[in-house]
Design an enzyme around this catalytic site. Structure first.
Site, PDB file in Angstrom:
ATOM      1  N   HIS A  22       0.858  -1.190   0.000  1.00  0.00           N
ATOM      2  CA  HIS A  22       0.000   0.000   0.000  1.00  0.00           C
ATOM      3  C   HIS A  22       0.888   1.231   0.000  1.00  0.00           C
ATOM      4  O   HIS A  22       1.954   1.240   0.591  1.00  0.00           O
ATOM      5  CB  HIS A  22      -0.899   0.017   1.248  1.00  0.00           C
ATOM      6  N   ASP A  42      -8.049  -4.984  -0.397  1.00  0.00           N
ATOM      7  CA  ASP A  42      -8.503  -5.805  -1.530  1.00  0.00           C
ATOM      8  C   ASP A  42      -8.163  -7.282  -1.384  1.00  0.00           C
ATOM      9  O   ASP A  42      -8.632  -8.101  -2.179  1.00  0.00           O
ATOM     10  CB  ASP A  42      -7.871  -5.265  -2.819  1.00  0.00           C
TER      11      ASP A  42
HETATM   12  C1  SDX Z   1      -6.057   0.412  -3.003  1.00  0.00           C
HETATM   13  O1  SDX Z   1      -4.205   4.824  -1.852  1.00  0.00           O
HETATM   14  C2  SDX Z   1      -5.191   4.218  -1.315  1.00  0.00           C
HETATM   15  O2  SDX Z   1      -5.654   4.569  -0.244  1.00  0.00           O
HETATM   16  C3  SDX Z   1      -5.761   3.071  -2.122  1.00  0.00           C
HETATM   17  C4  SDX Z   1      -6.826   2.219  -1.432  1.00  0.00           C
HETATM   18  C5  SDX Z   1      -8.092   3.007  -1.188  1.00  0.00           C
HETATM   19  O3  SDX Z   1      -8.831   2.644  -0.267  1.00  0.00           O
HETATM   20  O4  SDX Z   1      -8.390   3.937  -1.979  1.00  0.00           O
HETATM   21  O5  SDX Z   1      -6.328   1.743  -0.201  1.00  0.00           O
HETATM   22  C6  SDX Z   1      -7.216   1.026  -2.307  1.00  0.00           C
HETATM   23  O6  SDX Z   1      -5.744   0.804  -4.101  1.00  0.00           O
HETATM   24  C7  SDX Z   1      -5.253  -0.636  -2.275  1.00  0.00           C
HETATM   25  C8  SDX Z   1      -4.013  -1.124  -3.110  1.00  0.00           C
HETATM   26  C9  SDX Z   1      -4.512  -2.190  -4.092  1.00  0.00           C
HETATM   27  N1  SDX Z   1      -3.427  -2.565  -5.025  1.00  0.00           N
HETATM   28  C10 SDX Z   1      -2.837  -3.757  -4.952  1.00  0.00           C
HETATM   29  O7  SDX Z   1      -3.064  -4.587  -4.079  1.00  0.00           O
HETATM   30  C11 SDX Z   1      -1.839  -4.022  -6.082  1.00  0.00           C
HETATM   31  C12 SDX Z   1      -0.574  -4.648  -5.507  1.00  0.00           C
HETATM   32  N2  SDX Z   1       0.150  -3.613  -4.756  1.00  0.00           N
HETATM   33  C13 SDX Z   1       1.173  -2.874  -5.421  1.00  0.00           C
HETATM   34  O8  SDX Z   1       1.045  -2.712  -6.786  1.00  0.00           O
HETATM   35  C14 SDX Z   1       1.704  -1.684  -4.628  1.00  0.00           C
HETATM   36  O9  SDX Z   1       1.904  -2.116  -3.359  1.00  0.00           O
HETATM   37  C15 SDX Z   1       0.878  -0.415  -4.604  1.00  0.00           C
HETATM   38  C16 SDX Z   1       0.555   0.079  -5.974  1.00  0.00           C
HETATM   39  C17 SDX Z   1      -0.375  -0.605  -3.849  1.00  0.00           C
HETATM   40  C18 SDX Z   1       1.726   0.653  -3.891  1.00  0.00           C
HETATM   41  O10 SDX Z   1       2.825   0.886  -4.687  1.00  0.00           O
HETATM   42  P1  SDX Z   1       3.909   2.004  -4.272  1.00  0.00           P
HETATM   43  O11 SDX Z   1       3.546   2.699  -3.028  1.00  0.00           O
HETATM   44  O12 SDX Z   1       4.174   2.836  -5.475  1.00  0.00           O
HETATM   45  O13 SDX Z   1       5.132   1.114  -3.896  1.00  0.00           O
HETATM   46  P2  SDX Z   1       6.191   0.576  -4.912  1.00  0.00           P
HETATM   47  O14 SDX Z   1       5.479   0.069  -6.128  1.00  0.00           O
HETATM   48  O15 SDX Z   1       7.237   1.616  -5.059  1.00  0.00           O
HETATM   49  O16 SDX Z   1       6.760  -0.703  -4.133  1.00  0.00           O
HETATM   50  C19 SDX Z   1       7.807  -0.561  -3.176  1.00  0.00           C
HETATM   51  C20 SDX Z   1       8.572  -1.888  -3.252  1.00  0.00           C
HETATM   52  C21 SDX Z   1       9.031  -2.216  -4.679  1.00  0.00           C
HETATM   53  O17 SDX Z   1      10.161  -3.077  -4.543  1.00  0.00           O
HETATM   54  P3  SDX Z   1      11.657  -2.369  -4.655  1.00  0.00           P
HETATM   55  O18 SDX Z   1      11.658  -1.582  -5.953  1.00  0.00           O
HETATM   56  O19 SDX Z   1      11.784  -1.507  -3.426  1.00  0.00           O
HETATM   57  O20 SDX Z   1      12.594  -3.556  -4.683  1.00  0.00           O
HETATM   58  O21 SDX Z   1       7.691  -2.957  -2.877  1.00  0.00           O
HETATM   59  C22 SDX Z   1       7.523  -3.831  -3.980  1.00  0.00           C
HETATM   60  C23 SDX Z   1       7.913  -3.065  -5.217  1.00  0.00           C
HETATM   61  O22 SDX Z   1       8.336  -3.943  -6.248  1.00  0.00           O
HETATM   62  N3  SDX Z   1       6.089  -4.196  -3.998  1.00  0.00           N
HETATM   63  C24 SDX Z   1       5.638  -5.419  -4.262  1.00  0.00           C
HETATM   64  C25 SDX Z   1       4.232  -5.311  -4.116  1.00  0.00           C
HETATM   65  N4  SDX Z   1       3.907  -4.061  -3.797  1.00  0.00           N
HETATM   66  C26 SDX Z   1       5.068  -3.364  -3.724  1.00  0.00           C
HETATM   67  N5  SDX Z   1       6.266  -6.572  -4.597  1.00  0.00           N
HETATM   68  C27 SDX Z   1       5.439  -7.647  -4.793  1.00  0.00           C
HETATM   69  N6  SDX Z   1       4.084  -7.621  -4.671  1.00  0.00           N
HETATM   70  C28 SDX Z   1       3.452  -6.478  -4.336  1.00  0.00           C
HETATM   71  N7  SDX Z   1       2.130  -6.452  -4.227  1.00  0.00           N
END
Ligand code: SDX
Length: 428
Positions: free
Chosen positions: A307, A364
């Site tokens: 998140h 989710d």
């Molecule tokens: C919602 O913002 C809100 O409030 C949203 C929400 C709401 O109520 O409105 O809460 C609803 O959108 C919840 C989120 C739903 N999305 C998912 O579940 C999709 C999977 N999650 C990711 O795509 C990710 O965690 C995000 C998009 C939610 C957040 O991404 P960020 O904050 O941009 O973080 P990032 O992509 O920079 O990740 C940081 C690190 C990275 O690794 P490094 O580059 O540091 O090595 O964490 C890793 C990412 O690769 N990472 C994951 C991961 N999520 C982050 N690795 C594997 N699986 C994941 N799910």
């Protein structure tokens, strides 16, 4: 206590005001930065940038706290109803009985949509994604309510457009579901409350009386409450910025639906179930899929995990996980993907990759399992998220207008070509 931030650029020091919120959050106010220094800030994805001040929702990502208008989400999910939470978010206070009854009464008077809107439904291919249908249908409401297009609306006109938006969303969402089945639309019944009416229009049949299942009504209330607002997330920020150009409520909400559709945002609840089904089909080897999620060369991500703000458990995920067990047991459903989800969570929360990056289950991760148990098809899940988020979008849109905020227009740093002269086609 007013403190300032000191910004040193070259041999100059600039003093920028610091503001503090009621929960102790602090921000450097840079609204005069460009005038003072000629500089703008750069923060791709707005990870460190506050777009507004807001009194609607507070969340603390480190502590896993979520409150609507100061009330903890845990209390509201257990004790309140979705329509009461909608009132709280939009008006700022819990309603007394008379206010709640009148709010419900006003909404019940506007649940019908213009009969011509059915022609829009007829135009959609039968398997078209419900989010594309919903976004189009909501924006088309502006065609039937031209008073909502007025640049300056009276309080009454604004209130009525909010009531109409809330009221018609349940009808549109349930009719999208009915269309996906090829079933006849069920018309709203004013005797039901907001969520009961939605359940009735969704699962009722024309051929026999429908008996509301209190387990399903309670589960829907809880899920919709948990999704009702979440401060300046992607879709809410979209609604605010579209509204800041004085676009009408229907166009603004429609833009929020489009933003929510993405699998990184609201679309994740559909992507989680598709992921769990894929793991099940693949033999349920959670270790293999955890390894894929960690592999930088593999595009697979553990959907429903991580998140932008929560670096602890998403409090909504905790509530939904608990509700999962209760609801599936009450409905007598044994869903194998729930066990796969629990196994994934157990393994991931011990894995250094997830622990170091503070990746926890979000709202989710478990919600789709309940929606499926209630009888919804997977591609309806994000539409249900939109139904839940609607009062939050409306409250934030209304607050932006009350603040008389300027049209949103971020700056940029240009990195393209400079000073080029036009070359005739024959000479290229
Ligand atoms: C919602 O913002 C809100 O409030 C949203 C929400 C709401 O109520 O409105 O809460 C609803 O959108 C919840 C989120 C739903 N999305 C998912 O579940 C999709 C999977 N999650 C990711 O795509 C990710 O965690 C995000 C998009 C939610 C957040 O991404 P960020 O904050 O941009 O973080 P990032 O992509 O920079 O990740 C940081 C690190 C990275 O690794 P490094 O580059 O540091 O090595 O964490 C890793 C990412 O690769 N990472 C994951 C991961 N999520 C982050 N690795 C594997 N699986 C994941 N799910």
């Amino acid at each position: 206590m007013s403190e300032n931030a000191q910004l040193i650029i070259g041999d100059k020091t600039y003093s920028l005001p610091v503001i503090e919120g009621t929960e102790g959050e602090k921000a450097i106010d840079i609204s005069k930065l460009r005038d003072l220094t000629g500089y703008v800030t750069l923060d791709v994805g707005y990870k460190n940038t506050g777009a507004t001040t807001s009194a609607i929702t507070f969340l603390d990502g480190e502590l896993g706290i979520l409150k609507y208008r100061g009330y903890p989400i845990e209390e509201l999910a257990e004790k309140s109803s979705f329509i009461e939470v909608a009132y709280l978010l939009i008006h700022g206070e819990l309603p007394n009985k008379e206010q709640l009854d009148y709010f419900q009464y006003e909404i019940s008077r506007h649940t019908l949509v213009h009969e011509d809107l059915k022609k829009f439904f007829d135009g959609f291919p039968s398997k078209s994604h419900p989010m594309g249908q919903l976004s189009s249908l909501v924006c088309s409401l502006s065609a039937y309510y031209p008073e909502s297009l007025k640049q300056v609306q009276t309080e009454e006109e604004l209130h009525l457009s909010i009531i109409k938006m809330l009221a018609k969303m349940t009808t549109l969402v349930s009719w999208i579901y009915k269309k996906s089945l090829g079933h006849p639309y069920i018309y709203p019944q004013n005797k039901y409350d907001y969520v009961s009416n939605f359940v009735y229009m969704t699962f009722g049949q024309r051929t026999e009386p429908y008996v509301l299942d209190p387990v399903i009504v309670k589960a829907m209330n809880t899920l919709l409450i948990l999704h009702a607002d979440h401060e300046q997330n992607c879709s809410t920020s979209t609604v605010r910025i579209v509204g800041s150009s004085e676009s009408n409520i229907y166009a603004s909400v429609s833009s929020g639906i489009s933003a929510l559709w993405g699998p990184l945002h609201g679309g994740a609840n559909q992507a989680v179930i598709e992921m769990l089904e894929q793991i099940k089909e693949d033999g349920g080897d959670t270790d293999k899929w955890i390894a894929k999620a960690k592999d930088k060369n593999d595009p697979f991500r553990l959907m429903g995990f991580g998140h932008r703000v929560y670096k602890n458990f998403d409090p909504r995920a905790k509530i939904i996980k608990k509700a999962c067990d209760e609801i599936l047991e009450k409905l007598g459903i044994d869903d194998e993907v729930l066990e796969i989800a629990k196994k994934l969570e157990e393994v991931a929360l011990k894995d250094p990759y997830f622990v170091e990056r503070k990746l926890y289950p979000n709202v989710d991760f478990y919600s789709g399992i309940i929606y499926r148990a209630l009888g919804f098809p997977t591609d309806m899940f994000t539409v249900l998220f939109a139904l839940g988020r609607l009062p939050g979008w409306i409250a934030q849109w209304k607050e932006m207008k009350e603040h008389k905020e300027p049209i949103g227009r971020p700056r940029q740093i240009y990195t393209g070509k400079v000073n080029r002269t036009y070359v005739e086609l024959k000479d290229r």
